[in-house]
Every structure is written in C-alpha cells, then in structure tokens.
Design a protein around this motif. Structure first.
Motif, mmCIF file in Angstrom:
data_model
loop_
_atom_site.group_PDB
_atom_site.id
_atom_site.type_symbol
_atom_site.label_atom_id
_atom_site.label_comp_id
_atom_site.label_asym_id
_atom_site.label_seq_id
_atom_site.Cartn_x
_atom_site.Cartn_y
_atom_site.Cartn_z
ATOM 1 N N HIS A 1 -6.034 -16.037 22.709
ATOM 2 C CA HIS A 1 -4.687 -16.394 22.252
ATOM 3 C C HIS A 1 -3.870 -15.147 21.942
ATOM 4 O O HIS A 1 -2.701 -15.032 22.331
ATOM 5 C CB HIS A 1 -4.780 -17.288 21.011
ATOM 6 N N ILE A 2 -4.476 -14.183 21.229
ATOM 7 C CA ILE A 2 -3.758 -12.962 20.852
ATOM 8 C C ILE A 2 -3.403 -12.144 22.083
ATOM 9 O O ILE A 2 -2.281 -11.627 22.216
ATOM 10 C CB ILE A 2 -4.608 -12.141 19.863
ATOM 11 N N LEU A 3 -4.352 -12.018 23.017
ATOM 12 C CA LEU A 3 -4.076 -11.251 24.232
ATOM 13 C C LEU A 3 -3.012 -11.931 25.091
ATOM 14 O O LEU A 3 -2.108 -11.263 25.619
ATOM 15 C CB LEU A 3 -5.362 -11.067 25.029
ATOM 16 N N ASP A 4 -3.105 -13.248 25.224
ATOM 17 C CA ASP A 4 -2.105 -13.965 26.023
ATOM 18 C C ASP A 4 -0.718 -13.792 25.416
ATOM 19 O O ASP A 4 0.277 -13.632 26.139
ATOM 20 C CB ASP A 4 -2.457 -15.452 26.113
ATOM 21 N N GLU A 5 -0.654 -13.833 24.081
ATOM 22 C CA GLU A 5 0.630 -13.647 23.408
ATOM 23 C C GLU A 5 1.165 -12.238 23.667
ATOM 24 O O GLU A 5 2.361 -12.045 23.918
ATOM 25 C CB GLU A 5 0.467 -13.877 21.906
ATOM 26 N N ALA A 6 0.274 -11.243 23.606
ATOM 27 C CA ALA A 6 0.694 -9.861 23.863
ATOM 28 C C ALA A 6 1.181 -9.698 25.303
ATOM 29 O O ALA A 6 2.225 -9.087 25.562
ATOM 30 C CB ALA A 6 -0.466 -8.906 23.574
ATOM 31 N N PHE A 7 0.434 -10.264 26.247
ATOM 32 C CA PHE A 7 0.802 -10.111 27.656
ATOM 33 C C PHE A 7 2.101 -10.858 27.979
ATOM 34 O O PHE A 7 2.861 -10.438 28.859
ATOM 35 C CB PHE A 7 -0.324 -10.624 28.549
ATOM 36 N N SER A 8 2.360 -11.956 27.271
ATOM 37 C CA SER A 8 3.570 -12.737 27.553
ATOM 38 C C SER A 8 4.834 -11.983 27.163
ATOM 39 O O SER A 8 5.935 -12.344 27.607
ATOM 40 C CB SER A 8 3.511 -14.078 26.814
ATOM 41 N N ARG A 9 4.699 -10.948 26.338
ATOM 42 C CA ARG A 9 5.860 -10.182 25.885
ATOM 43 C C ARG A 9 6.214 -9.040 26.843
ATOM 44 O O ARG A 9 7.207 -8.352 26.635
ATOM 45 C CB ARG A 9 5.568 -9.592 24.505
ATOM 46 N N ILE A 10 5.389 -8.832 27.855
ATOM 47 C CA ILE A 10 5.696 -7.782 28.821
ATOM 48 C C ILE A 10 6.951 -8.196 29.603
ATOM 49 O O ILE A 10 7.026 -9.318 30.112
ATOM 50 C CB ILE A 10 4.511 -7.565 29.780
ATOM 51 N N PRO A 11 7.959 -7.330 29.679
ATOM 52 C CA PRO A 11 9.205 -7.705 30.362
ATOM 53 C C PRO A 11 8.965 -8.147 31.798
ATOM 54 O O PRO A 11 8.193 -7.507 32.529
ATOM 55 C CB PRO A 11 10.025 -6.402 30.317
ATOM 56 N N PRO A 12 9.589 -9.247 32.206
ATOM 57 C CA PRO A 12 9.449 -9.700 33.599
ATOM 58 C C PRO A 12 9.918 -8.613 34.562
ATOM 59 O O PRO A 12 10.859 -7.865 34.297
ATOM 60 C CB PRO A 12 10.375 -10.929 33.661
ATOM 61 N N GLY A 13 9.234 -8.519 35.682
ATOM 62 C CA GLY A 13 9.603 -7.542 36.685
ATOM 63 C C GLY A 13 9.025 -6.167 36.471
ATOM 64 O O GLY A 13 9.308 -5.251 37.250
ATOM 65 N N SER A 14 8.213 -6.006 35.427
ATOM 66 C CA SER A 14 7.579 -4.711 35.186
ATOM 67 C C SER A 14 6.655 -4.387 36.359
ATOM 68 O O SER A 14 5.971 -5.278 36.879
ATOM 69 C CB SER A 14 6.790 -4.730 33.889
ATOM 70 N N PRO A 15 6.593 -3.125 36.784
ATOM 71 C CA PRO A 15 5.756 -2.772 37.946
ATOM 72 C C PRO A 15 4.276 -3.046 37.682
ATOM 73 O O PRO A 15 3.747 -2.664 36.646
ATOM 74 C CB PRO A 15 6.025 -1.274 38.134
ATOM 75 N N GLU A 16 3.649 -3.703 38.624
ATOM 76 C CA GLU A 16 2.258 -4.105 38.463
ATOM 77 C C GLU A 16 1.334 -2.902 38.320
ATOM 78 O O GLU A 16 0.305 -2.982 37.629
ATOM 79 C CB GLU A 16 1.821 -4.961 39.652
#
Length: 221
Positions: A42-57
C-alpha cells in the motif's frame, strides 16, 4: 501487543493488550507480525502513484526499484529483531523517507522464583538496555502512562554491512507493562538528522520523539 491509534483505553483493571501512540498523519505504520506485505504494498503503491505522469521510464524504473529495495530492507531489519511495528515518515507527495524510523517491540522475560523475582524494575530495565547497546550513553528514568520507563540515548556509528551508511542518533524507551512484571515494551527511534546525528535537525527530531512517547497509552482488553 498490536498498536491502537484511536480506541480509548478501557477499564484500568483489565489486562494490557496493546498500546497506542499519537503520530502525525504522514507517518506510516507497518505491522511486522501480520499484514506486513499488504502494508508495504500500500505504501509503495501510494508513493509510485505520485510520480508525475509522463516521467521518462529510464528514470522512473530505477527510482522505483531502488525505493522498494531500501524500503523492504528497512522492514526486514526490523523483523530480524522480532519487532511488533515499524513506523516511517511518508512525505505528503508520497515518497518514503528512510532517514528516521520508530520500531516497537515487546520483550518477555522468563518467570523467576525466589528472591530474584523481587528484583527492582529499574534494574531490570537497565539490564535490558545494556544488552542492546553501548553503556556510555544518556540514561534516565520516569513514567509512561503510569508505568516505569527508562530512556536511553546514544549515537551509533555507520554500519554499511547492515545498510546504515551514516551514523545515527538513537533514543530507546523501555517501559514495564502494567500488572505484568515479565513484559516490557520497547520503542526505538533512529534518525540520521541532516547527515550528522548530532546536528540541529537530529536534536529537533529527538525532542519530537520524546513528545510522541508522552502520548503513549496502554490499551486494555
């Protein structure tokens, strides 16, 4: 002894079944006995969901893998000591800050018979602390919610083999669980400060942790 964040303490005559601490909303709790993986995910998913869309993979992928590796390593280290709960600060933007932590555990001493059974609780607490860390540290005693507690503070050196690349400031409270002489609750706070465990940030965080421990209340069944 699971934590309880909201439920009030029941009758003082009932046995202690847990504890509660008042922590800021941006501190995440990871139970270490049951439900650990669900909390971690849950904590990791929440952290990853905050990464700005379109950020380079090519940037996002390594960041996510390294954050998960470090986060899971922190959880594993806490589990090695058979702890109950790990608390970590999660910033409002969703990232997980591994520069500070609180680990809560319970120690159960074997029952004794004869004169040794009447050992002074403060002596027992000091012996427990001595078995955990350096003896040349600040040591004081007092009460937490009416229970004897001993506070132990010291600075630990860096230990790269255990994932600690920087020295840390550590404060440990060991409290005697009411009406259960063989049970002791330990709460250990650790911070690297701003990179120096004796800097002003570390000082402020230690004061903050002392204030958090003042909110400890026993949960009774």
């Amino acid at each position: 002894m699971p934590p309880e964040q909201k439920e009030s303490v029941s009758s003082a005559s009932a046995p202690v079944t847990g504890y509660r601490l008042i922590l800021p909303d941006d501190w995440a709790q990871i139970p270490l006995r049951h439900g650990t993986e669900e909390a971690v995910r849950h904590i990791l998913d929440e952290a990853f969901s905050r990464i700005p869309p379109g950020s380079p993979e090519d940037k996002v992928g390594p960041y996510k893998r390294e954050l998960e590796r470090r986060f899971r390593a922190a959880v594993s280290r806490a589990q090695e000591g058979n702890a109950l709960d790990l608390y970590l600060p999660a910033r409002s933007e969703g990232s997980v800050n591994l520069g500070a932590s609180i680990v809560v555990s319970e120690t159960i001493l074997p029952r004794r018979r004869g004169p040794a059974a009447q050992a002074d609780p403060t002596d027992i607490a000091v012996q427990l602390l001595a078995s955990r860390g350096p003896g040349n540290a600040d040591l004081s005693s007092g009460e937490l919610d009416g229970a004897l507690a001993v506070r132990h503070e010291h600075t630990a050196p860096a230990d790269p083999d255990r994932g600690a690349g920087l020295g840390s400031r550590r404060v440990e409270y060991i409290a005697s669980v009411p009406d259960a002489p063989e049970r002791w609750l330990a709460a250990v706070f650790s911070t690297v400060g701003g990179g120096d465990p004796r800097d002003e940030l570390a000082d402020a965080l230690v004061e903050w942790f002392d204030a958090v421990m003042a909110t400890l209340r026993w949960r009774r069944g």
